[in-house]
Design a protein around this motif. Sequence first.
Motif, PDB file in Angstrom:
ATOM      1  N   GLY A 294       0.802  -1.227   0.000  1.00 36.39           N
ATOM      2  CA  GLY A 294       0.000   0.000   0.000  1.00 36.39           C
ATOM      3  C   GLY A 294       0.830   1.270   0.000  1.00 36.39           C
ATOM      4  N   ASN A 295       0.203   2.386   0.410  1.00 40.51           N
ATOM      5  CA  ASN A 295       0.874   3.684   0.432  1.00 40.51           C
ATOM      6  C   ASN A 295       1.745   3.893   1.655  1.00 40.51           C
ATOM      7  OD1 ASN A 295      -0.257   4.472  -1.991  1.00 40.51           O
ATOM      8  ND2 ASN A 295      -2.079   5.312  -0.991  1.00 40.51           N
ATOM      9  N   ASP A 296       1.404   3.201   2.739  1.00 42.13           N
ATOM     10  CA  ASP A 296       2.129   3.417   3.990  1.00 42.13           C
ATOM     11  C   ASP A 296       3.091   2.286   4.342  1.00 42.13           C
ATOM     12  OD1 ASP A 296       0.188   1.534   4.452  1.00 42.13           O
ATOM     13  OD2 ASP A 296      -0.467   2.372   6.363  1.00 42.13           O
ATOM     14  N   GLY A 297       3.251   1.306   3.496  1.00 37.09           N
ATOM     15  CA  GLY A 297       4.154   0.193   3.782  1.00 37.09           C
ATOM     16  C   GLY A 297       3.456  -1.016   4.343  1.00 37.09           C
ATOM     17  N   GLY A 298       2.178  -0.884   4.631  1.00 38.91           N
ATOM     18  CA  GLY A 298       1.395  -2.007   5.099  1.00 38.91           C
ATOM     19  C   GLY A 298       1.629  -2.341   6.566  1.00 38.91           C
TER      20      GLY A 298
ATOM     21  N   ALA B 269       3.434  -4.591   7.866  1.00 39.96           N
ATOM     22  CA  ALA B 269       4.834  -4.876   8.186  1.00 39.96           C
ATOM     23  C   ALA B 269       5.549  -3.596   8.611  1.00 39.96           C
ATOM     24  CB  ALA B 269       5.528  -5.508   6.993  1.00 39.96           C
ATOM     25  N   ALA B 270       5.261  -2.500   7.949  1.00 35.69           N
ATOM     26  CA  ALA B 270       5.889  -1.218   8.308  1.00 35.69           C
ATOM     27  C   ALA B 270       5.398  -0.738   9.661  1.00 35.69           C
ATOM     28  CB  ALA B 270       5.591  -0.177   7.243  1.00 35.69           C
ATOM     29  N   LYS B 271       4.112  -0.924   9.926  1.00 35.33           N
ATOM     30  CA  LYS B 271       3.569  -0.488  11.216  1.00 35.33           C
ATOM     31  C   LYS B 271       4.166  -1.291  12.363  1.00 35.33           C
ATOM     32  CE  LYS B 271      -0.717   1.000   9.153  1.00 35.33           C
ATOM     33  NZ  LYS B 271      -2.053   0.582   8.781  1.00 35.33           N
ATOM     34  N   ALA B 272       4.398  -2.573  12.152  1.00 39.59           N
ATOM     35  CA  ALA B 272       4.964  -3.412  13.206  1.00 39.59           C
ATOM     36  C   ALA B 272       6.456  -3.186  13.376  1.00 39.59           C
ATOM     37  CB  ALA B 272       4.698  -4.879  12.886  1.00 39.59           C
ATOM     38  N   LEU B 273       7.150  -2.882  12.300  1.00 40.75           N
ATOM     39  CA  LEU B 273       8.607  -2.761  12.346  1.00 40.75           C
ATOM     40  C   LEU B 273       9.088  -1.358  12.705  1.00 40.75           C
ATOM     41  CD1 LEU B 273      11.049  -4.621  11.818  1.00 40.75           C
ATOM     42  CD2 LEU B 273      11.092  -3.728   9.506  1.00 40.75           C
ATOM     43  N   LYS B 274       8.267  -0.344  12.467  1.00 39.88           N
ATOM     44  CA  LYS B 274       8.716   1.038  12.641  1.00 39.88           C
ATOM     45  C   LYS B 274       9.205   1.363  14.047  1.00 39.88           C
ATOM     46  CE  LYS B 274       7.636   5.756  11.530  1.00 39.88           C
ATOM     47  NZ  LYS B 274       6.792   6.628  10.753  1.00 39.88           N
ATOM     48  N   PRO B 275       8.480   1.016  15.127  1.00 40.36           N
ATOM     49  CA  PRO B 275       9.000   1.356  16.465  1.00 40.36           C
ATOM     50  C   PRO B 275      10.314   0.647  16.785  1.00 40.36           C
ATOM     51  CG  PRO B 275       6.735   0.535  16.612  1.00 40.36           C
ATOM     52  CD  PRO B 275       7.160   0.423  15.194  1.00 40.36           C
ATOM     53  N   LYS B 276      10.424  -0.608  16.414  1.00 41.27           N
ATOM     54  CA  LYS B 276      11.662  -1.347  16.686  1.00 41.27           C
ATOM     55  C   LYS B 276      12.809  -0.835  15.827  1.00 41.27           C
ATOM     56  CE  LYS B 276       9.790  -5.539  18.577  1.00 41.27           C
ATOM     57  NZ  LYS B 276      10.031  -6.943  18.751  1.00 41.27           N
ATOM     58  N   PHE B 277      12.513  -0.458  14.596  1.00 43.24           N
ATOM     59  CA  PHE B 277      13.552   0.083  13.718  1.00 43.24           C
ATOM     60  C   PHE B 277      14.073   1.411  14.252  1.00 43.24           C
ATOM     61  CE2 PHE B 277      14.931   2.464   9.922  1.00 43.24           C
ATOM     62  CZ  PHE B 277      15.945   1.616   9.507  1.00 43.24           C
TER      63      PHE B 277
ATOM     64  N   HIS C 119      18.542   9.412   7.915  1.00 42.52           N
ATOM     65  CA  HIS C 119      17.126   9.027   7.981  1.00 42.52           C
ATOM     66  C   HIS C 119      16.789   8.083   6.824  1.00 42.52           C
ATOM     67  CE1 HIS C 119      12.848   9.169   8.580  1.00 42.52           C
ATOM     68  NE2 HIS C 119      12.688   9.531   7.307  1.00 42.52           N
ATOM     69  N   VAL C 120      16.167   6.982   7.170  1.00 44.59           N
ATOM     70  CA  VAL C 120      15.725   6.016   6.166  1.00 44.59           C
ATOM     71  C   VAL C 120      14.232   5.807   6.384  1.00 44.59           C
ATOM     72  CG1 VAL C 120      15.978   3.678   5.284  1.00 44.59           C
ATOM     73  CG2 VAL C 120      17.963   4.870   6.201  1.00 44.59           C
ATOM     74  N   ASP C 121      13.460   5.991   5.324  1.00 34.76           N
ATOM     75  CA  ASP C 121      12.015   5.804   5.403  1.00 34.76           C
ATOM     76  C   ASP C 121      11.710   4.324   5.597  1.00 34.76           C
ATOM     77  OD1 ASP C 121       9.336   6.536   5.346  1.00 34.76           O
ATOM     78  OD2 ASP C 121       9.208   6.193   3.178  1.00 34.76           O
ATOM     79  N   ILE C 122      10.716   4.020   6.421  1.00 34.32           N
ATOM     80  CA  ILE C 122      10.382   2.630   6.728  1.00 34.32           C
ATOM     81  C   ILE C 122       9.860   1.903   5.483  1.00 34.32           C
ATOM     82  CG2 ILE C 122       8.009   3.038   7.500  1.00 34.32           C
ATOM     83  CD1 ILE C 122      10.508   0.661   9.158  1.00 34.32           C
ATOM     84  N   LYS C 123       9.236   2.644   4.556  1.00 35.99           N
ATOM     85  CA  LYS C 123       8.797   2.005   3.314  1.00 35.99           C
ATOM     86  C   LYS C 123       9.983   1.503   2.497  1.00 35.99           C
ATOM     87  CE  LYS C 123       5.889   4.144   0.790  1.00 35.99           C
ATOM     88  NZ  LYS C 123       5.074   5.120   0.071  1.00 35.99           N
TER      89      LYS C 123
ATOM     90  N   ILE D  41      11.167  -1.763   4.140  1.00 37.11           N
ATOM     91  CA  ILE D  41      10.270  -2.881   3.811  1.00 37.11           C
ATOM     92  C   ILE D  41      10.472  -3.301   2.357  1.00 37.11           C
ATOM     93  CG2 ILE D  41       7.848  -3.606   3.618  1.00 37.11           C
ATOM     94  CD1 ILE D  41       8.871  -3.365   6.483  1.00 37.11           C
ATOM     95  N   ALA D  42      10.628  -2.338   1.452  1.00 37.73           N
ATOM     96  CA  ALA D  42      10.872  -2.676   0.045  1.00 37.73           C
ATOM     97  C   ALA D  42      12.196  -3.421  -0.114  1.00 37.73           C
ATOM     98  CB  ALA D  42      10.865  -1.409  -0.809  1.00 37.73           C
ATOM     99  N   ALA D  43      13.218  -3.013   0.634  1.00 37.86           N
ATOM    100  CA  ALA D  43      14.515  -3.698   0.562  1.00 37.86           C
ATOM    101  C   ALA D  43      14.416  -5.122   1.100  1.00 37.86           C
ATOM    102  CB  ALA D  43      15.563  -2.911   1.327  1.00 37.86           C
ATOM    103  N   THR D  44      13.677  -5.303   2.187  1.00 28.60           N
ATOM    104  CA  THR D  44      13.522  -6.658   2.724  1.00 28.60           C
ATOM    105  C   THR D  44      12.716  -7.535   1.771  1.00 28.60           C
ATOM    106  OG1 THR D  44      11.596  -6.060   4.059  1.00 28.60           O
ATOM    107  CG2 THR D  44      13.755  -5.932   5.132  1.00 28.60           C
ATOM    108  N   MET D  45      11.719  -6.952   1.111  1.00 25.08           N
ATOM    109  CA  MET D  45      10.964  -7.729   0.120  1.00 25.08           C
ATOM    110  C   MET D  45      11.880  -8.161  -1.021  1.00 25.08           C
ATOM    111  SD  MET D  45       7.150  -6.078  -0.296  1.00 25.08           S
ATOM    112  CE  MET D  45       7.762  -4.592  -1.029  1.00 25.08           C
ATOM    113  N   PHE D  46      12.728  -7.262  -1.473  1.00 26.92           N
ATOM    114  CA  PHE D  46      13.660  -7.594  -2.551  1.00 26.92           C
ATOM    115  C   PHE D  46      14.618  -8.700  -2.116  1.00 26.92           C
ATOM    116  CE2 PHE D  46      17.934  -7.028  -4.292  1.00 26.92           C
ATOM    117  CZ  PHE D  46      17.677  -7.322  -5.624  1.00 26.92           C
ATOM    118  N   LEU D  47      15.202  -8.548  -0.929  1.00 28.53           N
ATOM    119  CA  LEU D  47      16.163  -9.555  -0.460  1.00 28.53           C
ATOM    120  C   LEU D  47      15.508 -10.928  -0.325  1.00 28.53           C
ATOM    121  CD1 LEU D  47      18.155  -7.552   2.237  1.00 28.53           C
ATOM    122  CD2 LEU D  47      18.986  -8.340   0.020  1.00 28.53           C
ATOM    123  N   LYS D  48      14.302 -10.957   0.221  1.00 27.60           N
ATOM    124  CA  LYS D  48      13.618 -12.245   0.383  1.00 27.60           C
ATOM    125  C   LYS D  48      13.190 -12.824  -0.963  1.00 27.60           C
ATOM    126  CE  LYS D  48      10.655 -10.796   3.542  1.00 27.60           C
ATOM    127  NZ  LYS D  48       9.571 -10.803   4.535  1.00 27.60           N
ATOM    128  N   GLY D  49      12.623 -12.004  -1.815  1.00 28.48           N
ATOM    129  CA  GLY D  49      12.121 -12.504  -3.090  1.00 28.48           C
ATOM    130  C   GLY D  49      13.219 -12.918  -4.047  1.00 28.48           C
TER     131      GLY D  49
END
Length: 142
Positions: A28-32, A34-42, A59-63, A66-74
């Motif tokens: 989605g627009n906000d990272g879904g 996964a972004a909401k769950a990972l943002k505080p810990k990140f 500063h690194v945007d959480i989106k 998440i996009a980088a982790t999707m790429f690495l996993k996929g």
Amino acid sequence: MGFISFVGRVLFASLFLLSAYQEFIEFGNDGGPAAKALKPKFNLFIKQVSKNTGFGVPHVDIKTVIAATMFLKGFGGLLFIFSSSFGAFLLLMYLAFITPIVYDFYNYEMESAQFVQLFFKFSQNSIPRRRSKGRTTKTKTN
């Protein structure tokens, strides 16, 4: 034996591929979620790294994370299926990056209940259990 190895690689990589696909669908627009769950810990991880190293972390945007982790996993999962050591390296990089963020032991005191609960979850997933060797006695036949 080659077929069994291939099936094993497919089953192992399917965990990463299905996870990447689910994150892609929910992005989605906000990272879904996964972004909401990972943002505080990140954010805690970034503060901890900058405090301990003394360097300012850009500063690194959480989106983007998440996009980088999707790429690495996929991409890593697809390459791993075809017996590429680079695919295994990408999956290893994903795990090395995400593990200290998800399991943030450094934010808790060792005596606290949160530390014990988090460490128990981590150790349950990472330490294989020993199975008792129930040996049966064989009777001698004459």
